[in-house]
Scaffold this motif. Structure first.
Motif, short mmCIF file in Angstrom:
data_model
loop_
_atom_site.label_atom_id
_atom_site.label_comp_id
_atom_site.label_asym_id
_atom_site.label_seq_id
_atom_site.Cartn_x
_atom_site.Cartn_y
_atom_site.Cartn_z
N GLN A 1 29.74 -39.07 18.94
CA GLN A 1 30.32 -38.03 18.09
C GLN A 1 31.74 -37.68 18.53
N ILE A 2 32.00 -37.73 19.83
CA ILE A 2 33.37 -37.50 20.31
C ILE A 2 34.29 -38.59 19.80
N LEU B 1 41.34 -31.50 23.11
CA LEU B 1 40.06 -30.85 23.39
C LEU B 1 39.75 -29.76 22.37
N LYS B 2 40.76 -28.99 21.98
CA LYS B 2 40.54 -27.90 21.02
C LYS B 2 40.09 -28.44 19.68
N ALA C 1 31.52 -29.36 21.00
CA ALA C 1 31.50 -29.71 22.43
C ALA C 1 32.39 -28.75 23.20
N THR C 2 31.96 -28.35 24.39
CA THR C 2 32.64 -27.44 25.33
C THR C 2 32.55 -25.98 24.93
N THR C 3 31.91 -25.65 23.79
CA THR C 3 31.87 -24.25 23.36
C THR C 3 30.64 -23.51 23.89
N VAL D 1 34.32 -34.54 28.51
CA VAL D 1 34.92 -34.73 27.18
C VAL D 1 36.39 -35.09 27.31
N THR D 2 37.09 -34.43 28.23
CA THR D 2 38.50 -34.76 28.46
C THR D 2 38.65 -36.20 28.91
N GLY D 3 37.72 -36.66 29.77
CA GLY D 3 37.76 -38.05 30.22
C GLY D 3 37.62 -39.04 29.08
N ILE D 4 36.72 -38.73 28.14
CA ILE D 4 36.54 -39.61 26.97
C ILE D 4 37.81 -39.64 26.13
N LEU D 5 38.44 -38.47 25.94
CA LEU D 5 39.67 -38.40 25.14
C LEU D 5 40.80 -39.18 25.81
N GLU D 6 40.90 -39.09 27.14
CA GLU D 6 41.94 -39.84 27.85
C GLU D 6 41.70 -41.34 27.72
#
Length: 510
Positions: free
Chosen positions: A457-458, A469-470, A478-480, A489-494
């Protein structure tokens, strides 16, 4: 058009609005929000106190305009069930076909001698931590304080104490139970947690409750316990449980026990038009006090109302129960919360405590097996409970990777080894583990357990245009929740920013 009035705009009320909006129902929704300002993640208040989040950073994602009309700073003060209206503190009235109560709970304040001598001001040194204003007021008092005392050794009490100790305050936890987190932790686990807190500079005094506060020049100066012990302190923070906000419900003649009594359809047995979700509700299966249960109730209620609208009936119309069933089994086609909504993780620098399912003093089902590893010298305690080759409960203090593996096994319901000791001993005895690469992580791997958000989903959100992230939080949630998945989640985005295979292929083809 049907009218739905929602009282309360916290995390559960906000989720209910989102669930309704996502279904595109032909309803008009009005929200009475007692607090001013935007809704925020209450679970992260201790993180605001610790200085790891700014108040603005815990605001919940904005909902679409179709989610409803929000009246901020308006408190509901009366329910007229005969006329089907709610009145707010400004005298305005709102008619409803369905009334949803998501009023939450307030901090329990033990009776203490000397409290009557304190001025009604934030600077008096007596605090709670239930809303954002509590967090900012408490933070404002920290620079002038040297010592702090937290009353209550539950999850919130530990998080508050760690946050205050992180600001350099000499911090003490006063807990009436035999050991910390006695509702979730066995004695050995509680002892390990106390050792971890000691390493963080937090002292624990268990087995006695506060009886009085001393006041000097209009401020708290000491806390006296029932056993006669006196603790010098500049701040006292109450974290001794909560009391449900149900005054207007009682006044309306609806049944209230530990909360607003509701059936499995989340409606009051005395009035099928009045529903309750979140901390204020007392459903047949009991309340965990965790936001995950409230979110599941929000989803469930939205689905129930959607079903009733689709059937062309009144929002108060429940399906007739088959012979032998009770009112509490109505709408049973909508599943009740599954295992995994009761994972508890203590948030704080230098602490690692996770519990789930059958843990501590909870009754262990027949046929289950419990294996524990008690390592007092290492401030570590691990326990797992297995039945039918599945994890049904676990406790981890200082568990590291073991805790992550057990949470995954518990929430997914995966089959585990016949000997549950392998779940604890093999990871503990093994060599250092290299962090799993996102490329090897399956799309079904859950990153945000509060909201069941997977890696897939990410990735989907990223490819849909969510680049930070926002934005990902806004479209996936996610993260809420507890915020513990932020790094993952930040790692996946990076990783996606560096090498999104599908994006690279599409750009090459273009």
């Amino acid at each position: 058009m049907k009218q739905i009035v929602v009282v309360g705009h916290g995390m559960v009320g906000h989720r209910f609005l989102d669930e309704l909006a996502s279904r595109g129902l032909d309803v008009e929704v009005t929200v009475l929000a007692a607090e001013e300002g935007l809704p925020y993640n209450r679970v992260l208040l201790s993180e605001v106190l610790a200085g790891r989040y700014a108040p603005a950073a815990i605001t919940l994602p904005k909902l679409s305009a179709s989610a409803g009309t929000v009246h901020a700073g308006r408190r509901a003060v009366a329910i007229d069930r005969m006329r089907r209206v709610v009145r707010d503190d400004a005298g305005a009235e709102y008619g409803y076909d369905a009334l949803v109560l998501a009023t939450g709970a307030r901090a329990r304040m033990p009776e203490l001698e000397g409290v009557e001598d304190l001025p009604l001001a934030a600077g008096a040194g007596l605090h709670v931590l239930r809303d954002l204003s509590d967090a900012t007021e408490l933070l404002a008092q920290v620079p002038a304080a040297r010592r702090a005392t937290v009353v209550g050794g539950g999850v919130l009490g530990l998080e508050i104490a760690l946050g205050l100790a992180g600001h350099g305050l000499v911090t003490t936890i006063v807990h009436g139970g035999t050991h910390l987190m006695d509702r979730q932790l066995a004695v050995g686990a509680g002892a390990a947690a106390e050792q971890v807190l000691a390493q963080a500079g937090v002292k624990v005094v268990a087995g006695s409750r506060p009886s009085a506060v001393s006041v000097d020049h209009g401020r708290v100066s000491a806390l006296t316990l029932a056993n006669g012990m006196q603790i010098l302190t500049d701040l006292v923070v109450m974290a001794a449980g909560t009391v449900v906000d149900a005054e207007i419900v009682r006044a309306a003649g609806l049944p209230v026990s530990r909360g607003i009594v509701v059936g499995n359809d989340l409606a009051s047995p005395a009035d099928p038009r009045v529903f309750a979700i979140g901390d204020c509700a007392a459903p047949p299966q009991g309340s965990t006090g965790l936001v995950a249960q409230g979110w599941e109730q929000a989803r469930r209620l939205a689905t129930i109302l959607e079903q009733r609208l689709a059937d062309g009936g009144d929002l108060a119309d429940a399906k007739s129960a088959p012979d032998g069933e009770t009112e509490d089994s109505l709408d049973a086609s909508v599943p009740l919360p599954a295992g995994g909504t009761d994972v508890i993780r203590v948030k704080g620098a230098g602490i690692d405590i996770v519990t789930m399912g059958v843990s501590g003093s909870a009754h262990r089902p027949d046929g289950s097996r419990r294996v524990s590893l008690d390592d007092p010298d290492g401030a570590r305690y691990l326990e797992v409970v297995v039945a039918d080759h599945r994890v049904i409960g676990a406790t981890c203090v200082g568990g590291g990777r073991v805790a992550s593996d057990l949470v995954a096994a518990y929430t997914r319901g995966t089959l585990v080894a016949a000997d549950p000791a392998q779940l604890l001993i093999r990871p503990v005895a093994g060599s250092a583990v290299v962090a799993e690469s996102p490329t090897r992580m399956p799309d079904r791997a859950v990153l945000c357990r509060c909201n069941s958000v997977t890696k897939g989903q990410i990735v989907e959100a990223w490819r849909g245009g969510a680049r930070d992230l926002k934005a990902v939080a806004s479209c996936t949630r996610a993260t809420t929740g507890c915020g513990g998945c932020g790094d993952a989640v930040t790692g996946i985005l990076e990783w996606l920013a560096a090498s999104d295979p599908d994006r690279d292929a599409a750009e090459a083809a273009a």
